[in-house]
Write a protein that holds these residues in place. Structure first.
Motif, mmCIF file in Angstrom:
data_model
loop_
_atom_site.group_PDB
_atom_site.id
_atom_site.type_symbol
_atom_site.label_atom_id
_atom_site.label_comp_id
_atom_site.label_asym_id
_atom_site.label_seq_id
_atom_site.Cartn_x
_atom_site.Cartn_y
_atom_site.Cartn_z
ATOM 1 N N ALA A 200 26.854 17.383 57.625
ATOM 2 C CA ALA A 200 27.135 16.154 56.885
ATOM 3 C C ALA A 200 26.941 14.901 57.732
ATOM 4 C CB ALA A 200 28.570 16.192 56.362
ATOM 5 N N LEU A 201 26.989 15.023 59.057
ATOM 6 C CA LEU A 201 27.031 13.847 59.915
ATOM 7 C C LEU A 201 25.802 12.965 59.754
ATOM 8 C CD1 LEU A 201 28.519 12.268 62.064
ATOM 9 C CD2 LEU A 201 27.536 13.766 63.807
ATOM 10 N N PHE A 202 24.623 13.562 59.757
ATOM 11 C CA PHE A 202 23.396 12.784 59.611
ATOM 12 C C PHE A 202 22.658 13.114 58.316
ATOM 13 C CE2 PHE A 202 24.015 13.023 64.272
ATOM 14 C CZ PHE A 202 24.238 11.679 64.501
ATOM 15 N N GLY A 203 23.308 13.842 57.440
ATOM 16 C CA GLY A 203 22.750 14.118 56.129
ATOM 17 C C GLY A 203 21.821 15.313 56.127
ATOM 18 N N LEU A 204 21.967 16.184 55.140
ATOM 19 C CA LEU A 204 21.096 17.334 54.939
ATOM 20 C C LEU A 204 20.679 17.351 53.482
ATOM 21 C CD1 LEU A 204 20.080 20.046 56.411
ATOM 22 C CD2 LEU A 204 21.845 21.150 55.015
ATOM 23 N N PRO A 205 19.403 17.580 53.192
ATOM 24 C CA PRO A 205 18.982 17.641 51.788
ATOM 25 C C PRO A 205 19.774 18.694 51.008
ATOM 26 C CG PRO A 205 17.062 17.585 53.246
ATOM 27 C CD PRO A 205 18.266 17.757 54.124
ATOM 28 N N HIS A 206 20.190 18.339 49.815
ATOM 29 C CA HIS A 206 20.881 19.258 48.909
ATOM 30 C C HIS A 206 22.147 19.838 49.544
ATOM 31 C CE1 HIS A 206 17.286 18.862 46.523
ATOM 32 N NE2 HIS A 206 16.550 19.488 47.414
ATOM 33 N N LEU A 207 22.885 19.005 50.263
ATOM 34 C CA LEU A 207 24.070 19.505 50.963
ATOM 35 C C LEU A 207 25.082 20.112 49.991
ATOM 36 C CD1 LEU A 207 25.686 19.897 53.539
ATOM 37 C CD2 LEU A 207 26.520 17.548 53.322
ATOM 38 N N ASP A 208 25.232 19.544 48.808
ATOM 39 C CA ASP A 208 26.194 20.101 47.853
ATOM 40 C C ASP A 208 25.818 21.534 47.480
ATOM 41 O OD1 ASP A 208 27.732 17.844 47.846
ATOM 42 O OD2 ASP A 208 26.939 17.045 45.963
ATOM 43 N N GLU A 209 24.521 21.821 47.364
ATOM 44 C CA GLU A 209 24.087 23.186 47.068
ATOM 45 C C GLU A 209 24.351 24.106 48.251
ATOM 46 O OE1 GLU A 209 23.081 24.661 44.381
ATOM 47 O OE2 GLU A 209 23.014 22.889 43.104
ATOM 48 N N VAL A 210 24.125 23.598 49.463
ATOM 49 C CA VAL A 210 24.439 24.389 50.661
ATOM 50 C C VAL A 210 25.919 24.769 50.657
ATOM 51 C CG1 VAL A 210 24.597 24.343 53.182
ATOM 52 C CG2 VAL A 210 22.589 23.377 52.043
ATOM 53 N N LEU A 211 26.777 23.800 50.391
ATOM 54 C CA LEU A 211 28.215 24.059 50.398
ATOM 55 C C LEU A 211 28.624 25.006 49.269
ATOM 56 C CD1 LEU A 211 29.444 20.451 51.206
ATOM 57 C CD2 LEU A 211 29.322 22.394 52.774
ATOM 58 N N GLY A 212 27.962 24.878 48.126
ATOM 59 C CA GLY A 212 28.243 25.795 47.028
ATOM 60 C C GLY A 212 27.866 27.224 47.376
ATOM 61 N N GLY A 213 26.703 27.389 47.991
ATOM 62 C CA GLY A 213 26.302 28.716 48.424
ATOM 63 C C GLY A 213 27.245 29.271 49.473
ATOM 64 N N TYR A 214 27.671 28.412 50.377
ATOM 65 C CA TYR A 214 28.610 28.834 51.428
ATOM 66 C C TYR A 214 29.904 29.343 50.799
ATOM 67 C CZ TYR A 214 30.921 28.772 55.975
ATOM 68 O OH TYR A 214 31.558 29.151 57.127
ATOM 69 N N ALA A 215 30.470 28.548 49.892
ATOM 70 C CA ALA A 215 31.756 28.903 49.286
ATOM 71 C C ALA A 215 31.665 30.167 48.449
ATOM 72 C CB ALA A 215 32.264 27.738 48.437
ATOM 73 N N SER A 216 30.467 30.506 47.970
ATOM 74 C CA SER A 216 30.315 31.741 47.189
ATOM 75 C C SER A 216 30.494 32.977 48.066
ATOM 76 C CB SER A 216 28.939 31.769 46.513
ATOM 77 O OG SER A 216 27.894 32.020 47.451
ATOM 78 N N VAL A 217 30.303 32.833 49.362
ATOM 79 C CA VAL A 217 30.479 33.938 50.306
ATOM 80 C C VAL A 217 31.814 33.831 51.026
ATOM 81 C CG1 VAL A 217 29.571 34.980 52.437
ATOM 82 C CG2 VAL A 217 27.998 34.238 50.631
#
Length: 261
Positions: A200-217
């Motif tokens: 999150a510090l310098f921004g990542l494309p589609h970060l909300d999707e990354v976090l959603g995928g993370y939380a699914s595991v």
């Protein structure tokens, strides 16, 4: 048989700190776990260079981002022996920062994340900032108070040590046709929220999707977003040390806020 030169990306530096490239190679190998995030392949390592498979970047999409998040959670879940430990295949301190001017990154073996962060990250970088004239007495006191509160376990939780990339800003995630691939780690055992805060510090494309995928595991604990800036303090402080400017004010604002939190 020698590797095809067109497939090789060489990182090189004459006079690199002893073990710099060997430490990075060990980190890359340690991060490669079944079902985890893709990691660039190591082809060769020597005192003055590291040869990696050359990656071909593509534009990321939401599906790739979600898959990366899930894979990153599995990488973290592979775990580490303790907070602060270096990757298997490497002993001693690691490195953090740019190739031309990396800083030593202290290793250890801690039962709690807070004590590790205080001793191996906050205290060393606070001393460096003080020596560089980036802080005043009030700043030094805030950083010392924050370190004391971390050692006291103020923000510790039940999360076991995770297998961290350790420098997971967006530039160290290369999107390829095969999926997001990790490069340039500062691998160690730490808190999983640290890698997410770096994304999150310098921004990542589609970060909300990354976090959603993370939380699914691996669902994230309550309040993790609130703690993001605490996890960002060390990389911010390194930027303040190396580059000065606005990073100094940003670092000290975070330090004072968490010292009082």
């Amino acid at each position: 048989m020698a590797a095809d030169a067109s497939r090789v990306h060489r990182k090189a530096r004459t006079g690199a700190p002893a073990g710099f490239f060997a430490c990075e190679a060990a980190g890359l190998r340690w991060l490669r776990v079944p079902g985890g995030a893709r990691v660039v392949d190591v082809l060769d390592v020597a005192d003055d260079h590291l040869d990696l498979v050359r990656l071909t970047p593509v534009r990321p999409d939401r599906a790739a981002a979600r898959a990366f998040g899930a894979a990153l959670a599995r990488t973290h879940d592979a775990g580490a022996a303790a907070f602060g430990v270096p990757p298997d295949g490497w002993s001693g301190d690691g490195f953090f920062g740019p190739l031309h001017d990396p800083l030593p990154m202290r290793a250890g073996a801690y039962a709690s994340w807070g004590a590790f962060l205080a001793d191996c990250r906050i205290a060393p970088v606070a001393a460096a900032l003080r020596s560089a004239g980036r802080t005043d007495a009030a700043d030094d006191a805030a950083l010392a108070l924050l370190a004391d509160r971390l050692r006291a376990g103020t923000w510790d939780d039940d999360e076991p040590p995770a297998r961290l990339h350790g420098d997971l800003w967006s530039g160290n995630v290369v999107w390829t046709a095969q999926g997001a691939t990790l490069i340039d780690p500062a691998a160690h055992g730490g808190h999983r929220e640290t890698d997410l805060a770096m994304l999150a510090l310098f921004g990542l494309p589609h970060l909300d999707e990354v976090l959603g995928g993370y939380a699914s595991v691996h669902p994230l604990p309550r309040g993790w977003r609130h703690r993001t800036s605490l996890h960002q303090l060390y990389p911010l402080a390194v930027h303040a040390l190396l580059f000065g400017g606005g990073y100094v004010a940003q670092t000290l604002a975070v330090a004072h806020r968490w010292a009082r939190a």
